[in-house]
Design a protein around this motif. Structure first.
Motif, PDB file in Angstrom:
ATOM      1  N   ALA A 151       0.834  -1.192   0.000  1.00 21.66           N
ATOM      2  CA  ALA A 151       0.000   0.000   0.000  1.00 21.66           C
ATOM      3  C   ALA A 151       0.874   1.250   0.000  1.00 21.66           C
ATOM      4  N   VAL A 152       0.493   2.201  -0.812  1.00 22.46           N
ATOM      5  CA  VAL A 152       1.197   3.470  -0.836  1.00 22.46           C
ATOM      6  C   VAL A 152       0.179   4.560  -0.568  1.00 22.46           C
TER       7      VAL A 152
ATOM      8  N   LEU B 150       3.956  -0.068 -12.633  1.00 24.08           N
ATOM      9  CA  LEU B 150       4.418  -0.164 -11.250  1.00 24.08           C
ATOM     10  C   LEU B 150       5.098   1.128 -10.801  1.00 24.08           C
ATOM     11  N   GLY B 151       5.788   1.809 -11.723  1.00 26.18           N
ATOM     12  CA  GLY B 151       6.353   3.093 -11.362  1.00 26.18           C
ATOM     13  C   GLY B 151       5.275   4.111 -11.011  1.00 26.18           C
ATOM     14  N   ARG B 152       4.175   4.067 -11.758  1.00 27.32           N
ATOM     15  CA  ARG B 152       3.048   4.956 -11.444  1.00 27.32           C
ATOM     16  C   ARG B 152       2.425   4.584 -10.104  1.00 27.32           C
TER      17      ARG B 152
END
Lengths: 170, 100
Positions: free
Chosen positions: A116-117, B49-51
């Motif tokens: 989670a970010v 994934l970078g986003r």
């Protein structure tokens, strides 16, 4: 808006890539591949990677596909009967193994819980633009400067190698 | 709402199409195109994934993958043209010089 665009283009890109594999004509394969590349470029824009999207269209859909079509025309492979596909069990095995591979990849991609970010804003203005890419690429504190220089040597080697390969006698 | 998983699954489907193409096709040029498709699928998951993590690293990897793909295509097509000149065919079943 982005959701509708994603679903339409996902369908188009998957259909185009499957058509690329199934068609017998190499020129049609190349043109279906261009469709897939353009769809992927739009995905990059949806993911707010604008610079990568432009590079995708210029390098992939422009330069690399022109190179492919040029070689197809040069070797006179445009006719569908140029290469007879030998009938064997290999395609059936390939499709079965490929589908099991796809199931494995899709399961691992869809059921993994990504860390989670913090909630991200809808558009990263400074990240994917030329300015954001350039600031990060040429920042000495980040590890991208040396790979960038190594890439220039790689491209030089590719140029020399292509010339050596194309010459009749060295 | 599109999540990162959507992009990862789409990338997996495109990659698998490329794998099946490499296994099925007999024309080395089309096999090269399938390899390009696989590279594109990998690039798409890098950017997604970078986003997801809000970092620029994924896009950096894509830039380097693009450069390597351009070099690979120029060398590979040069090899195909050289083989066609030597053997007058590019059927992949007849290229068994290095097969053990």
């Amino acid at each position: 808006m982005a959701t509708v665009l994603f679903w339409i283009l996902a369908l188009v890109s998957v259909i185009a890539s499957i058509s690329m594999v199934t068609t017998k004509n190499p020129v049609r394969s190349a043109l279906f591949l261009v469709v897939t590349f353009l769809c992927v470029a739009v995905f990059y824009v949806i993911l707010s990677a604008q610079f990568i999207a432009a590079v995708q269209i210029i390098v992939y859909a422009g330069a690399i596909m022109v190179l492919f079509l040029f070689v197809i025309m040069l070797l006179n492979l445009g006719t569908p009967q140029a290469l007879v596909e030998r009938g064997s069990l290999q395609p059936a095995f390939a499709v079965v193994l490929g589908i099991s591979f796809a199931v494995t990849l899709v399961m691992s991609g869809s059921f993994v819980t990504l860390p989670a970010v913090a909630a991200q804003p809808e558009v990263y203005e400074p990240l994917g633009t030329v300015r954001g890419i350039g600031i990060n690429l040429f920042d000495p504190k980040q590890p991208w400067l040396f790979p960038f220089e190594a890439t220039s040597i790689l491209l030089l080697i590719a140029v020399v190698g292509a010339i050596v390969m194309a010459k009749r006698k060295v | 709402m599109i999540t990162t998983q959507h992009f990862l699954v789409l990338s997996a489907i495109l990659f698998t199409t490329g794998v099946i193409g490499v296994l099925v096709k007999r024309n080395p040029i089309v096999i090269f195109m399938c390899i390009e498709l696989m590279l594109n699928a990998a690039n798409l998951s890098f950017v997604a994934l970078g986003r997801h993590f809000g970092q620029v690293n994924g896009q950096m990897y894509v830039i380097f993958a693009l450069a390597v793909a351009a070099a690979e295509v120029s060398i590979g097509l040069g090899i195909i043209v050289a083989i066609f000149r030597a053997k007058e065919t590019i059927n992949i079943d007849e290229m068994n010089l290095m097969k053990f």
